[in-house]
Enzyme design. Structure first.
Site, PDB file in Angstrom:
ATOM      1  N   CYS A 648       0.826  -1.199   0.000  1.00 43.84           N
ATOM      2  CA  CYS A 648       0.000   0.000   0.000  1.00 43.84           C
ATOM      3  C   CYS A 648       0.861   1.251   0.000  1.00 43.84           C
ATOM      4  CB  CYS A 648      -0.933   0.013   1.201  1.00 43.84           C
ATOM      5  SG  CYS A 648      -1.969   1.496   1.236  1.00 43.84           S
ATOM      6  N   TRP A 695      -1.764   4.455  -4.826  1.00 41.62           N
ATOM      7  CA  TRP A 695      -2.223   5.716  -5.419  1.00 41.62           C
ATOM      8  C   TRP A 695      -1.018   6.632  -5.596  1.00 41.62           C
ATOM      9  CZ3 TRP A 695      -2.934   4.379  -0.290  1.00 41.62           C
ATOM     10  CH2 TRP A 695      -2.302   5.194   0.656  1.00 41.62           C
TER      11      TRP A 695
END
Ligand SMILES: Cc1cc2nc3c(=O)[nH]c(=O)nc-3n(C[C@H](O)[C@H](O)[C@H](O)COP(=O)(O)OP(=O)(O)OC[C@H]3O[C@@H](n4cnc5c(N)ncnc54)[C@H](O)[C@@H]3O)c2cc1C
Ligand SMILES: NC(=O)c1ccc[n+]([C@@H]2O[C@H](COP(=O)([O-])OP(=O)(O)OC[C@H]3O[C@@H](n4cnc5c(N)ncnc54)[C@H](OP(=O)(O)O)[C@@H]3O)[C@@H](O)[C@H]2O)c1
Ligand SMILES: Cc1cc2nc3c(=O)[nH]c(=O)nc-3n(C[C@H](O)[C@H](O)[C@H](O)COP(=O)(O)O)c2cc1C
Ligand SMILES: *[C@@H]1O[C@H](CO)[C@@H](O)[C@H](O)[C@H]1NC(C)=O
Ligand SMILES: *[C@@H]1O[C@H](CO)[C@@H](O)[C@H](O)[C@H]1NC(C)=O
Length: 696
Positions: A648, A695
């Site tokens: 992540c 992201w």
């Protein structure tokens, strides 16, 4: 997409949503009906027959009146309830359209492209309409050939692991199972994606391939847009070749009309009841206590902020931990899900826009679609004020796309400015380079452009028509619902940076979140939010080991995962190894959740806590270096013990570098060739044992 004080009038895409009205209207007759028995109970205990007769008559008449009155009143409401047209064929026939542009869009780009394409059609004597596949019966594609010279265009974005956007999910399912015969359908696809993702443009490629398999005819090649490069440029280049091809196909010629065409008409309201005006988030704030579930993107929950603390002990950044209270909202989430929040623009920028354009921002207006048949009546909820539109509904901080510059150019009184703006919107190499450097690389937003081009003074209503919608921001939930069923935690870093023009740009959502100070004296700081489900899930079997890799704010979902593993242990479950790789700049600056993590390690919830401090020594130490150091254990966990791997955080460099490291470990300890190692990791991905939540 927004929150209002008046009854809802539209949804995100602008379709009328009168269900809400119906519910409130239905409540009335029920209340009045229940008044009946109450009246009787209050009557005298002993009644003569005549009394009873008279009383019944009165009650009867009263009931009749209630029913009759409600019926006549209800008619206009029910008329509005007519199910919206789900047949795009009928709609096209009725409105004389021959081109339909479907969009699969999550954050609005594909939708914007679809609108631009449908508008383009007029220049070639054709008529287009943009359409949300979720609103229509897509099996009608086989009937499009009933309309002469017809064409279906698809603008499709890709998400996650090559998945469709939410609004294209049903269409995707239909295509997959479909045995539809699409013979006679002419189509083309423009795909939106981002090269940094594994499944680059998977959705657009799939739609393009699948339509052809089902017998449809591709009249122009698939366009691939890369958001990591220059998506706008990819689109404009594709479009420039696409239209001539369409003209040739249908034997038509451009009308030569390059002039900009307004889609909306301004109406200024002089004396409108303030209760009827959309006021964004603040409007809903008034009715905080009577928010109604279910909460989703179209009906966000206003969650009170109960905690907002700074996580880092030093450095010039601000990393924060927020807790949102969802008590009583019936909102459920699972570890690994995302929370979406609707931010509010900075009032300073809004005020400056008003000043620069010399307008009274509190003017009450509506922008009404000139195409009365369109599903989208207004670009944002109307009536409203310019201030509300610029504060809650419009994106005023990202660099504007070239079509916005093109349309605004006409308002530059200095011919030089006008020329430059048109040039930036053109596909000439100079124009593209100018746009890249003057707008993108300089991070100029619309305000900076207006400040730096003093001759450019567009009417504010046209500007409001052109600006894209302000989008929700996603955050990986940093809590476990097992431990915190009534609160959602966020771990985020405040975005702030200096641009080449010397300005300071501030991230919209993070700066707004930073300012949310929980208070108790009657005034709650709230955040409009909803949950977005993800595929990022702990293993079904708790006994499987997990390897979590999350430097920086990438730690967020792992706080939830670790809490959940601790909870499972408390339940007496057999819980496998739980290993975390965290990375930060300095041990005594940004070691996020240090106390919590060390406590988890001490309790044995975390089998091992690895932290890479990148800047505490001469050379960089990153999470992947530590993975490498532990390669024997890592390989055993993956290869022998069925570990699940989770990554992540930063998608641009970190996720890719970590993946490369796994290839290297597989090559070295598994004795594989590079291609075998790549296949090996790919297999883990398809088995759900290598998941990413990334992201940039
Ligand atoms: C699925 C998902 C999960 C996410 N989870 C988290 C999370 O857990 N925690 C978290 O903090 N964020 C997370 N994000 C990112 C988050 O959604 C926001 O994008 C981020 O907080 C910035 O939002 P903002 O509105 O403050 O900034 P914006 O106003 O959107 O500005 C951000 C933009 O500014 C520009 N920019 C930023 N820095 C610079 C720079 N140095 N130079 C030039 N330009 C720059 C970039 O164009 C960037 O896109 C996640 C994103 C996704 C898609
Ligand atoms: N555009 C970029 O190049 C870039 C890079 C990082 C993060 N980001 C984005 O910036 C935002 C803030 O990030 P954040 O505050 O969470 O992270 P952060 O605090 O900036 O970084 C966390 C740690 O990751 C390290 N790191 C940098 N590059 C790495 C790589 N290739 N592989 C492994 N580790 C690496 C950093 O080291 P050093 O900083 O000392 O090198 C730091 O120690 C996020 O949205 C993230 O996606 C962008
Ligand atoms: C969370 C997230 C996941 C994404 N996943 C992919 C992907 O798997 N493949 C890809 O090609 N593009 C991916 N993209 C890029 C988007 O498809 C691209 O930015 C697109 O322009 C978004 O269009 P929209 O604004 O219409 O939703 C992703 C973007 C985000 C924010
Ligand atoms: C689709 O294109 C073909 C030519 O390739 C054309 O003959 C046909 O009429 C087109 N169909 C429609 C419905 O316009
Ligand atoms: C995607 O595109 C944007 C440009 O809008 C870029 O900033 C980002 O780094 C790209 N990658 C991801 C993973 O979003």
């Amino acid at each position: 997409m927004y929150w209002i004080s008046a009854p809802r009038m539209e949804t995100q895409t602008g379709t009328e949503n009168v269900r809400f009205n119906l519910l409130t209207d239905m409540a009335d007759p029920q209340m009045e009906a229940s008044a009946g028995p109450e009246l009787m109970e209050e009557g005298e205990p002993l009644l003569s027959n005549l009394d009873i007769f008279l009383f019944s008559l009165i009650v009867g008449l009263f009931v009749y009146w209630v029913v009759f009155r409600k019926k006549t009143e209800a008619i206009p409401e029910f008329k509005k309830l007519e199910t919206p047209e789900t047949s795009f064929i009928e709609k096209m026939k009725k409105t004389g359209k021959n081109i339909v542009v479907f969009y699969g869009s999550q954050t609005g780009t594909a939708e914007e492209f679809a609108n631009r394409l449908s508008k383009d059609a007029q220049r070639y004597g054709m008529k287009g309409m943009a359409a949300d596949p979720e609103e229509y019966d897509m099996s009608e594609l086989s009937r499009l050939k009933e309309i002469d010279n017809s064409l279906a265009i698809f603008c499709m974005a890709t998400y996650g692991e090559g998945d469709p956007t939410d609004n294209a999910q049903d269409f995707y399912d239909w295509l997959q199972e479909g045995d539809a015969d699409l013979d006679g359908l002419n189509y083309t696809v423009f795909s939106l994606g981002n090269k940094t993702y594994e499944h680059y443009n998977a959705m657009g490629k799939y739609v393009d391939k699948r339509l052809s398999e089902l017998g449809a005819k591709r009249i122009f090649d698939l366009g691939l847009g890369d958001d990591d490069g220059n998506l706008e440029e990819d689109f404009v280049s594709w479009r420039e070749q696409f239209w001539p091809a369409v003209c040739e196909h249908f034997g038509v010629e451009a009308t030569g009309e390059e002039s900009s065409i307004r889609q909306y008409e301004l109406k200024v309201h002089e004396d409108l009841n303030m209760n009827k005006i959309y006021t964004g988030e603040l409007g809903r704030l008034k009715s905080f206590e009577n928010q109604k579930p279910p909460f989703d993107s179209k009906n966000p929950f206003l969650a009170p902020v109960t905690v907002n603390r700074k996580l880092n002990k030093g450095g010039d950044r601000h990393l924060m931990h927020l807790e949102l209270d969802i008590t009583g909202s019936k909102i459920r989430y699972e570890s690994g899900d995302h929370v979406a929040v609707y931010p509010t623009n900075d009032a300073t920028i809004v005020n400056r826009l008003g000043e620069v354009l010399g307008v009274d921002l509190d003017t009450v207006i509506s922008l009404n679609n000139l195409d009365e048949e369109s599903n989208k009546k207004h670009p944002f909820p109307c009536p409203t004020t310019y201030r509300t539109a610029l504060t809650h509904y419009l994106d005023i901080t990202n660099s504007p796309r070239t079509n916005v510059l093109y349309e605004l150019a006409q308002y530059a009184s200095d011919p030089k400015d006008q020329e430059n703006m048109r040039k930036m919107a053109s596909s000439s190499p100079e124009g593209k380079a100018l746009y890249q450097s003057w707008v993108l690389d300089s991070c100029r937003n619309i305000l900076a452009i207006l400040e730096d081009l003093p001759s450019l003074r567009p009417p504010i209503d046209h500007l409001c028509e052109l600006l894209p919608r302000l989008q929700a921001r996603y955050y990986s939930i940093a809590s476990s619902s097992k431990v915190h069923p009534n609160s959602i935690h966020i771990c985020a870093v405040v975005v702030e940076y200096k641009t080449k023009t010397g300005r300071t740009n501030k991230g919209v959502a993070t700066n707004w979140l930073k300012s949310k100070v929980p208070t108790d004296n009657g005034h709650k700081a709230t955040v409009p939010m909803y949950i977005r489900k993800s595929q990022f899930r702990l293993p079904f079997k708790a006994s499987n080991p997990v390897i979590m890799i999350g430097p920086g704010t990438g730690i967020a979902p792992f706080m939830g995962f670790i809490q959940e593993r601790a909870w499972l242990r408390e339940q007496g479950k057999e819980v496998g190894e739980t290993v975390l790789y965290f990375g930060c700049r300095h041990k005594n600056e940004d070691f996020l959740y240090q106390e919590e993590l060390e406590a988890f390690e001490k309790e044995g919830v975390l089998t091992r806590l690895n932290v890479a401090f990148s800047r505490d020594q001469e050379h960089k130490v990153y999470v992947q270096h530590q993975l490498k150091n532990n390669k024997e254990a890592v390989w055993r966990q993956i290869h022998t013990d069925n570990a699940h791997i989770y990554i992540c955080g930063d998608a641009r460099n970190m996720a890719r570098d970590v993946q490369t490291t796994f290839y290297e470990i597989a090559e070295e300890l598994g004795g594989m060739m590079h291609t075998q190692a790549v296949d090996y990791i790919k297999k883990l991905m398809t088995k759900g044992r290598y998941s990413q939540d990334v992201w940039s």
